[in-house]
Design a protein around this motif. Sequence first.
Motif, PDB file in Angstrom:
ATOM      1  N   ASP A  91       0.782  -1.090   0.150  1.00 51.44           N
ATOM      2  CA  ASP A  91      -0.127  -0.023  -0.076  1.00 51.44           C
ATOM      3  C   ASP A  91       0.894   1.285   0.019  1.00 51.44           C
ATOM      4  N   GLY A 150      -5.864   3.314  -8.258  1.00 55.34           N
ATOM      5  CA  GLY A 150      -5.128   2.427  -7.483  1.00 55.34           C
ATOM      6  C   GLY A 150      -5.135   0.938  -8.045  1.00 55.34           C
ATOM      7  N   VAL A 174       2.095   1.780  -3.339  1.00 54.84           N
ATOM      8  CA  VAL A 174       1.245   2.211  -4.421  1.00 54.84           C
ATOM      9  C   VAL A 174       1.001   3.779  -4.075  1.00 54.84           C
ATOM     10  N   LYS A 195      -6.208   7.243  -5.525  1.00 61.28           N
ATOM     11  CA  LYS A 195      -6.228   5.615  -5.225  1.00 61.28           C
ATOM     12  C   LYS A 195      -7.444   5.317  -5.563  1.00 61.28           C
TER      13      LYS A 195
END
Length: 444
Positions: A25, A59, A28, A55
């Motif tokens: 995460d 995402g 990202v 996101k």
Amino acid sequence: MQVTETQNEGLKRAYTMLLTAQELDAKVMDKLKEAQPDVEMKGFRKGKVPLALLKKNFGQRVLGEAMQEAVDDAMKAHFAEAGVRPAAEPAMKMTNEDWKEGDDVEVEMSYEALPEIPELDLGKIKLERLKVVPDDAAVDEALKNLASNAQDFEDRKKGSKAKDGDQITMDFVGKVDGEAFDGGSAEDYPLVLGSNSFIPGFEEQLVGVKADEEKDVTVNFPEDYQAEHLAGKEAVFSCTIKAVKAPKDAEIDDELAKKFGAEDLDALKGQIRERLEAEYGSAARAVMKRAMLDELDKMVSFELPPSMVEQEAKQIAHQLWHDDNPDVQGHDHPEIETTDEHNKLAERRVRLGLLLAELGQRAEIQVTDQEMTQAIMEQARQYPGQERQFFEFIQQNQQMQQQMRAPIFEDKVIDYVAEQAKVTEKEVTKAELEREIEKLDDEA
């Protein structure tokens, strides 16, 4: 990313790599932050779209790229920390195949490491460089071959029959079903009998003809003939023989020299001597290279990556099989089993290949852009009229570039080793050099 070793046997290595959901995460989000200044979205100024919205919208697109980058970075860090180099591209496999967003990522990596190659004292290698000085007899022999290739033809005695190898001058008209066809007629056409420049069966029927004779030649066009309207059809060529000439070697004089681009005979002899010196030098280098590789092979012993040996043995077996079965052009044949002999030769090739690569790296040997360009241009000459296309093809094909770079690199390493070794020069005859070359063929 957590990396855990699961196998360390010989050169075989295996690891599990764990990328937590939190780490993924974060990766990202880093990529979204990197892209944020350039993102435009309705209701927001450029570069001001909130990360949470980015996101939500992007995402999923970034997730796979972020995962791949994290694994690649972990792999590079592992090699740097462990101080090892893989023999080939590592095998990567995601072990939790039912992965879904929010789960940790588990990856299995396996590879064969390149072995540690010991330092060598190349000054201990003793080599012999054979040298052949072209003598007058060798130059004269080469001149005779040139004269034979530049042969002329002179009229045979009136009434003489044409023999295989003679040149006949003729007019002819070809007909299919009684009708002349385009390209089937010519006047004063010079044809050397036995040159196979005409349809199969044509030239053989003209052996024995005489000047001023007329003869019909009946042949069948091949089924795969390029002109489809003639393919497989019977044709009759009505031939009028105007002259029958016997082959005659060109005179070895200044005129012959000019045919081959030299000013006079002495200049041509000089060019021939230089060419022979280059040929002898190339052959002598091959003999010395084999002796050098034999010496290097005796000096080292290290573990070899099994997959490299296996692949090389298969290639050797495959090539030797095709050498024994030259009529088989494709690869539609039974699987070829490798033998102990193939494996032994493969081990030598892999060992020497790794050693030469290591010696070149330690000596910081590089293949320059100029050397690559020259090599490409030399190969491009084999495709007249398509040199530019060949050049562009090589420039766009990394694999082809590597295939061309490898032999240049190896030659430079061989030269480097020769510079470090103790090399003595020995003058030999052409026959002695040829015997040494024959030994290379026998041992290959």
